[in-house]
Motif scaffolding. Structure first.
Motif, PDB file in Angstrom:
ATOM      1  N   GLN A 160       0.829  -1.208   0.000  1.00 24.31           N
ATOM      2  CA  GLN A 160       0.000   0.000   0.000  1.00 24.31           C
ATOM      3  C   GLN A 160       0.867   1.263   0.000  1.00 24.31           C
ATOM      4  OE1 GLN A 160      -3.591   0.396  -0.180  1.00 24.31           O
ATOM      5  NE2 GLN A 160      -3.043  -1.567  -1.069  1.00 24.31           N
ATOM      6  N   HIS A 161       1.955   1.238   0.765  1.00 23.78           N
ATOM      7  CA  HIS A 161       2.864   2.392   0.774  1.00 23.78           C
ATOM      8  C   HIS A 161       3.447   2.607  -0.621  1.00 23.78           C
ATOM      9  CE1 HIS A 161       5.743   5.330   2.318  1.00 23.78           C
ATOM     10  NE2 HIS A 161       6.559   4.781   1.444  1.00 23.78           N
ATOM     11  N   GLU A 162       3.911   1.549  -1.243  1.00 22.59           N
ATOM     12  CA  GLU A 162       4.497   1.671  -2.585  1.00 22.59           C
ATOM     13  C   GLU A 162       3.455   2.139  -3.597  1.00 22.59           C
ATOM     14  OE1 GLU A 162       7.690   1.593  -3.475  1.00 22.59           O
ATOM     15  OE2 GLU A 162       8.096   1.347  -1.347  1.00 22.59           O
ATOM     16  N   ALA A 163       2.244   1.630  -3.501  1.00 22.16           N
ATOM     17  CA  ALA A 163       1.177   2.079  -4.400  1.00 22.16           C
ATOM     18  C   ALA A 163       0.928   3.573  -4.198  1.00 22.16           C
ATOM     19  CB  ALA A 163      -0.106   1.282  -4.156  1.00 22.16           C
ATOM     20  N   GLY A 164       0.898   4.005  -2.941  1.00 19.87           N
ATOM     21  CA  GLY A 164       0.718   5.428  -2.645  1.00 19.87           C
ATOM     22  C   GLY A 164       1.822   6.273  -3.255  1.00 19.87           C
TER      23      GLY A 164
END
Length: 171
Positions: free
Chosen positions: A21-25
Motif C-alpha cells: 500500500q505504501h508503494e502504491a501510494g
C-alpha cells in the motif's frame, strides 16, 4: 499499470500489505499525480493500529506522504467544503509526525523535516484563505515562522528542498 495492479492485489491479511500500500501510494502521488488514490493507499497504511500509534517506525513516511496527498487533494478540489476537510485532515496527520522524526533514517531526515514543515504551513495558509478565520491566520504565521526560522535554518536544504525554503520566504 502492472506494478500498481500487483501492489493493489496484495490482500490486507498478507504480511506485505502495508509495504504494498505504501508503494502504491508513492506511485499514485509521485509518478501519476493522483492524490486521491495516494491518500487512500497511505491511509490504508496509517490506519493500521501499530502504524497509527507510531509503534511501527518503518511507516513514518506513510504519515508524511498521506498529509501531502491530502493537501494535494484539497488543492485540486473544486468544492470549498471538500478542500477544507482535506486541509484539516492534512494538518491533523502532519501535526502528529514531528515527535517521531528522530526515528527517520538519517539520509531521509532533511527531506522529511522540510516536507512536514512546509506542508503544515501551507495547509494552514490555504485553510485561512478559504475560511478567513483570524485564528487560522495566526496559526499559519506561526507555522511559517517555525518553518523558515527553525527547520529551514537548521536543516540543510538542497535540490528540491531549497525551492520549499524559497517559496516559504514569501510568507
Amino acid at each position: 499499470k502492472d506494478a500498481r495492479a500487483q501492489l493493489e492485489s496484495v490482500p490486507a491479511t498478507h504480511s506485505d500489505y502495508l509495504s504494498a500500500q505504501h508503494e502504491a501510494g508513492e506511485i499514485y502521488l509521485k509518478e501519476l499525480g493522483q492524490p486521491v488514490l495516494a491518500a487512500r493507499a497511505f491511509g490504508n497504511v496509517t490506519n493500521d493500529p501499530k502504524v497509527k500509534m507510531f509503534a511501527n517506525k518503518q511507516y513514518i513516511g506513510s504519515h508524511i506522504n498521506e498529509g501531502i496527498a491530502l493537501y494535494a487533494v484539497a488543492e485540486k478540489a473544486q468544492d470549498a467544503e471538500i478542500a477544507k476537510a482535506h486541509l484539516l485532515k492534512a494538518i491533523e496527520v502532519l501535526d502528529r509526525v514531528p515527535p517521531h522524526l528522530r526515528f527517520v533514517a538519517k539520509d531521509e531526515f532533511n527531506s522529511a523535516s522540510h516536507n512536514i514543515g512546509f506542508y503544515r504551513a501551507m495547509a494552514r495558509h490555504k485553510l485561512y484563505e478559504l475560511t478567513q478565520d483570524a485564528g487560522m491566520l495566526s496559526a499559519a504565521f506561526a507555522a511559517w515562522r517555525e518553518y523558515v526560522e527553525g527547520i529551514a535554518k537548521s536543516v540543510p536544504a538542497e535540490g528540491d528542498l531549497a525551492s520549499f525554503v524559497e517559496q516559504a520566504n514569501v510568507y
